[in-house]
Design a protein around this motif. Sequence first.
Motif, PDB file in Angstrom:
ATOM      1  N   CYS A  95       0.607  -1.336  12.345  1.00  0.00           N
ATOM      2  CA  CYS A  95       1.849  -2.088  12.135  1.00  0.00           C
ATOM      3  C   CYS A  95       2.035  -3.142  13.231  1.00  0.00           C
ATOM      4  O   CYS A  95       1.443  -3.063  14.306  1.00  0.00           O
ATOM      5  CB  CYS A  95       3.077  -1.191  12.056  1.00  0.00           C
ATOM      6  SG  CYS A  95       3.214  -0.279  10.528  1.00  0.00           S
ATOM      7  N   SER A  96       2.862  -4.109  12.946  1.00  0.00           N
ATOM      8  CA  SER A  96       3.135  -5.157  13.924  1.00  0.00           C
ATOM      9  C   SER A  96       4.468  -5.803  13.600  1.00  0.00           C
ATOM     10  O   SER A  96       4.980  -5.684  12.492  1.00  0.00           O
ATOM     11  CB  SER A  96       2.020  -6.214  13.913  1.00  0.00           C
ATOM     12  OG  SER A  96       1.891  -6.805  12.637  1.00  0.00           O
ATOM     13  N   ASN A 119       5.898  -6.431   9.850  1.00  0.00           N
ATOM     14  CA  ASN A 119       4.754  -6.270   8.962  1.00  0.00           C
ATOM     15  C   ASN A 119       4.444  -4.793   8.804  1.00  0.00           C
ATOM     16  O   ASN A 119       4.136  -4.118   9.792  1.00  0.00           O
ATOM     17  CB  ASN A 119       3.532  -6.994   9.524  1.00  0.00           C
ATOM     18  CG  ASN A 119       3.779  -8.472   9.718  1.00  0.00           C
ATOM     19  OD1 ASN A 119       4.212  -9.154   8.803  1.00  0.00           O
ATOM     20  ND2 ASN A 119       3.530  -8.971  10.923  1.00  0.00           N
ATOM     21  N   ASP A 121       1.885  -3.208   7.975  1.00  0.00           N
ATOM     22  CA  ASP A 121       0.447  -3.334   7.769  1.00  0.00           C
ATOM     23  C   ASP A 121      -0.310  -2.172   8.403  1.00  0.00           C
ATOM     24  O   ASP A 121      -1.368  -2.359   9.008  1.00  0.00           O
ATOM     25  CB  ASP A 121      -0.058  -4.669   8.310  1.00  0.00           C
ATOM     26  CG  ASP A 121       0.397  -4.928   9.753  1.00  0.00           C
ATOM     27  OD1 ASP A 121       1.209  -4.136  10.270  1.00  0.00           O
ATOM     28  OD2 ASP A 121      -0.056  -5.908  10.349  1.00  0.00           O
ATOM     29  N   TRP A 122       0.269  -0.978   8.283  1.00  0.00           N
ATOM     30  CA  TRP A 122      -0.407   0.209   8.804  1.00  0.00           C
ATOM     31  C   TRP A 122      -1.795   0.330   8.191  1.00  0.00           C
ATOM     32  O   TRP A 122      -2.785   0.508   8.871  1.00  0.00           O
ATOM     33  CB  TRP A 122       0.440   1.445   8.507  1.00  0.00           C
ATOM     34  CG  TRP A 122      -0.243   2.763   8.719  1.00  0.00           C
ATOM     35  CD1 TRP A 122      -0.548   3.677   7.758  1.00  0.00           C
ATOM     36  CD2 TRP A 122      -0.685   3.324   9.947  1.00  0.00           C
ATOM     37  NE1 TRP A 122      -1.159   4.775   8.317  1.00  0.00           N
ATOM     38  CE2 TRP A 122      -1.260   4.587   9.666  1.00  0.00           C
ATOM     39  CE3 TRP A 122      -0.658   2.884  11.275  1.00  0.00           C
ATOM     40  CZ2 TRP A 122      -1.800   5.414  10.647  1.00  0.00           C
ATOM     41  CZ3 TRP A 122      -1.204   3.705  12.253  1.00  0.00           C
ATOM     42  CH2 TRP A 122      -1.768   4.938  11.941  1.00  0.00           C
ATOM     43  N   GLU A 123      -1.885   0.233   6.879  1.00  0.00           N
ATOM     44  CA  GLU A 123      -3.153   0.125   6.172  1.00  0.00           C
ATOM     45  C   GLU A 123      -2.862  -0.309   4.745  1.00  0.00           C
ATOM     46  O   GLU A 123      -1.729  -0.247   4.285  1.00  0.00           O
ATOM     47  CB  GLU A 123      -3.949   1.428   6.208  1.00  0.00           C
ATOM     48  CG  GLU A 123      -3.276   2.617   5.566  1.00  0.00           C
ATOM     49  CD  GLU A 123      -4.183   3.848   5.565  1.00  0.00           C
ATOM     50  OE1 GLU A 123      -5.379   3.688   5.265  1.00  0.00           O
ATOM     51  OE2 GLU A 123      -3.700   4.941   5.853  1.00  0.00           O
ATOM     52  N   ASN A 124      -3.905  -0.747   4.040  1.00  0.00           N
ATOM     53  CA  ASN A 124      -3.677  -1.325   2.709  1.00  0.00           C
ATOM     54  C   ASN A 124      -3.820  -0.298   1.601  1.00  0.00           C
ATOM     55  O   ASN A 124      -4.300  -0.606   0.514  1.00  0.00           O
ATOM     56  CB  ASN A 124      -4.626  -2.496   2.465  1.00  0.00           C
ATOM     57  CG  ASN A 124      -6.091  -2.073   2.484  1.00  0.00           C
ATOM     58  OD1 ASN A 124      -6.412  -0.943   2.846  1.00  0.00           O
ATOM     59  ND2 ASN A 124      -6.976  -2.976   2.106  1.00  0.00           N
ATOM     60  N   ILE A 129       1.592   0.604  -0.298  1.00  0.00           N
ATOM     61  CA  ILE A 129       1.990  -0.742  -0.693  1.00  0.00           C
ATOM     62  C   ILE A 129       2.956  -0.708  -1.879  1.00  0.00           C
ATOM     63  O   ILE A 129       3.932  -1.466  -1.933  1.00  0.00           O
ATOM     64  CB  ILE A 129       0.745  -1.574  -1.048  1.00  0.00           C
ATOM     65  CG1 ILE A 129      -0.097  -1.811   0.215  1.00  0.00           C
ATOM     66  CG2 ILE A 129       1.140  -2.910  -1.675  1.00  0.00           C
ATOM     67  CD1 ILE A 129      -1.417  -2.480  -0.046  1.00  0.00           C
ATOM     68  N   ASN A 172       5.275   0.631  16.788  1.00  0.00           N
ATOM     69  CA  ASN A 172       3.880   0.270  16.555  1.00  0.00           C
ATOM     70  C   ASN A 172       3.012   1.242  17.351  1.00  0.00           C
ATOM     71  O   ASN A 172       3.472   1.870  18.306  1.00  0.00           O
ATOM     72  CB  ASN A 172       3.611  -1.162  17.000  1.00  0.00           C
ATOM     73  CG  ASN A 172       4.546  -2.151  16.329  1.00  0.00           C
ATOM     74  OD1 ASN A 172       4.441  -2.419  15.150  1.00  0.00           O
ATOM     75  ND2 ASN A 172       5.502  -2.674  17.093  1.00  0.00           N
TER      76      ASN A 172
END
Length: 232
Positions: A95-96, A119, A121-124, A129, A172
């Motif tokens: 994440c960010s 974001n 965006d830990w993982e896709n 999602i 994060n």
Amino acid sequence: LGEPIVDVMENYIINHTFGGATNYQYARQIFDQKFIYDAKYEQIAQGMIDGMEQNGISIYSPTLGEDLTYKDVLIANSIPDFTSFSEFNINGPGCSDLMSWGEATENSELGGEMVISRNLDWENNPYLINNALIIIWGKFSGSSQRIITFGFTGMIGALSGINESGIVTFQNMGNHNMPPDGTDFYPVNLAQRDGLESWDYNNDGVCSPRDVTDAVRAHNVSSTFIVNTAGP
């Protein structure tokens, strides 16, 4: 949201993150032996399980061969904390978030005020999602304030959150993932929520970002975390 919660629990938490029944049962043992949590989170987690059952949503896990319990909800809310246990291959970018203010925003409509981009965006993983979620929480007690959290279905902690006073927090991942020493680990996202919900967690007379950071510092956590907090 019962079906999306079960979807994330079964397909992401149990099978993807922990890799199936054997590893997940071991994670349950670690959680029982090494983690602690506030009683209110047991009540919230149990309420989720009860609500799903009352609405006809099956809480049976085919992988585990048994029903999910409130403790499984709490384990799901401790994924960042399990990253430090080498038995589990829990990886992700971490994440960010980006906070901009002052000169960065003074020539915009913000006039120098802060804007934050979070974001997830830990993982896709598609089960994450497709199940992103914003939750508005009412007051849990007379001494708490309302908060908004955003993350994924089944999350009750404040991976990301903001309170009535305008204090925000984002967690994060850090860069130290060695197996932790000790016990009584408190899930970091729950600690962040503790700081957000309280009007004055550290009793310094003001609701500020330090209430969140002090709430995290007040507990033993299992890994390193980058916790960003900001006020209005």
